[in-house]
Write a protein that holds these residues in place. Structure first.
Motif, PDB file in Angstrom:
ATOM      1  N   LYS A   1      12.601   0.966  -0.641  1.00 19.04           N
ATOM      2  CA  LYS A   1      12.626  -0.404  -0.139  1.00 19.04           C
ATOM      3  C   LYS A   1      11.263  -0.736   0.471  1.00 19.04           C
ATOM      4  CE  LYS A   1      15.403  -3.440   2.700  1.00 19.04           C
ATOM      5  NZ  LYS A   1      16.589  -3.552   3.539  1.00 19.04           N
ATOM      6  N   ARG A   2      10.778  -1.922   0.203  1.00 22.09           N
ATOM      7  CA  ARG A   2       9.486  -2.343   0.734  1.00 22.09           C
ATOM      8  C   ARG A   2       9.610  -2.736   2.198  1.00 22.09           C
ATOM      9  NH1 ARG A   2       5.453  -4.509  -3.169  1.00 22.09           N
ATOM     10  NH2 ARG A   2       4.902  -5.787  -1.398  1.00 22.09           N
ATOM     11  N   GLU A   3       8.622  -2.351   2.991  1.00 26.91           N
ATOM     12  CA  GLU A   3       8.641  -2.664   4.416  1.00 26.91           C
ATOM     13  C   GLU A   3       8.230  -4.104   4.706  1.00 26.91           C
ATOM     14  OE1 GLU A   3       6.652   0.188   6.841  1.00 26.91           O
ATOM     15  OE2 GLU A   3       7.532   1.870   5.773  1.00 26.91           O
TER      16      GLU A   3
ATOM     17  N   ASP B   1       0.805  -1.217   0.000  1.00 28.37           N
ATOM     18  CA  ASP B   1       0.000   0.000   0.000  1.00 28.37           C
ATOM     19  C   ASP B   1       0.840   1.270   0.000  1.00 28.37           C
ATOM     20  OD1 ASP B   1      -2.319  -1.469  -0.016  1.00 28.37           O
ATOM     21  OD2 ASP B   1      -2.494  -1.481   2.170  1.00 28.37           O
ATOM     22  N   GLU B   2       2.027   1.238   0.628  1.00 23.57           N
ATOM     23  CA  GLU B   2       2.802   2.460   0.753  1.00 23.57           C
ATOM     24  C   GLU B   2       3.541   2.839  -0.520  1.00 23.57           C
ATOM     25  OE1 GLU B   2       5.360  -0.930   2.027  1.00 23.57           O
ATOM     26  OE2 GLU B   2       3.441  -0.233   2.748  1.00 23.57           O
ATOM     27  N   VAL B   3       3.674   1.919  -1.474  1.00 24.65           N
ATOM     28  CA  VAL B   3       4.392   2.193  -2.713  1.00 24.65           C
ATOM     29  C   VAL B   3       3.437   1.956  -3.885  1.00 24.65           C
ATOM     30  CG1 VAL B   3       6.318   1.529  -4.179  1.00 24.65           C
ATOM     31  CG2 VAL B   3       6.568   1.478  -1.699  1.00 24.65           C
ATOM     32  N   GLN B   4       3.231   2.982  -4.669  1.00 21.26           N
ATOM     33  CA  GLN B   4       2.378   2.853  -5.846  1.00 21.26           C
ATOM     34  C   GLN B   4       3.257   2.727  -7.080  1.00 21.26           C
ATOM     35  OE1 GLN B   4      -0.963   2.541  -5.733  1.00 21.26           O
ATOM     36  NE2 GLN B   4      -0.754   2.631  -3.513  1.00 21.26           N
ATOM     37  N   VAL B   5       3.266   1.551  -7.667  1.00 21.05           N
ATOM     38  CA  VAL B   5       4.027   1.342  -8.884  1.00 21.05           C
ATOM     39  C   VAL B   5       3.091   0.822  -9.959  1.00 21.05           C
ATOM     40  CG1 VAL B   5       6.219   0.913  -7.718  1.00 21.05           C
ATOM     41  CG2 VAL B   5       4.717  -0.979  -8.227  1.00 21.05           C
TER      42      VAL B   5
END
Length: 79
Positions: A28-30, A8-12
């Motif tokens: 970096k993904r959590e 959810d925190e990264v929109q790609v």
């Protein structure tokens, strides 16, 4: 290789091509998963499970011991 939904925190946008520069700029993904760039497209790779980590650590230790015992090279590990 399994493609997962982005966190959810990264929109790609998985439908477009990325440059190497754009790939390196991704945060970096959590959740421990990571991105792979293959032919310009992003794929999400799930994090290794604990058994895989143990296996990888044991293999690395065995390789280092072998190289040290036979004086044929050096190995280093990184996460």
């Amino acid at each position: 290789m399994q493609a997962l939904k982005p966190s959810d925190e990264v929109q790609v946008d998985f439908s477009r091509r990325y440059t190497l520069e754009e790939f390196w700029e991704l945060p970096k993904r959590e959740d421990g998963a990571r991105y792979e760039l293959i032919d310009g497209f992003l794929y999400t790779i799930p994090p290794p499970d604990p058994q895989e980590r143990d296996l990888a650590a044991n293999m690395a230790k065995a390789l280092i011991r072998f190289l040290d015992a036979n004086k044929i090279g050096r190995a280093s590990c990184r996460e």
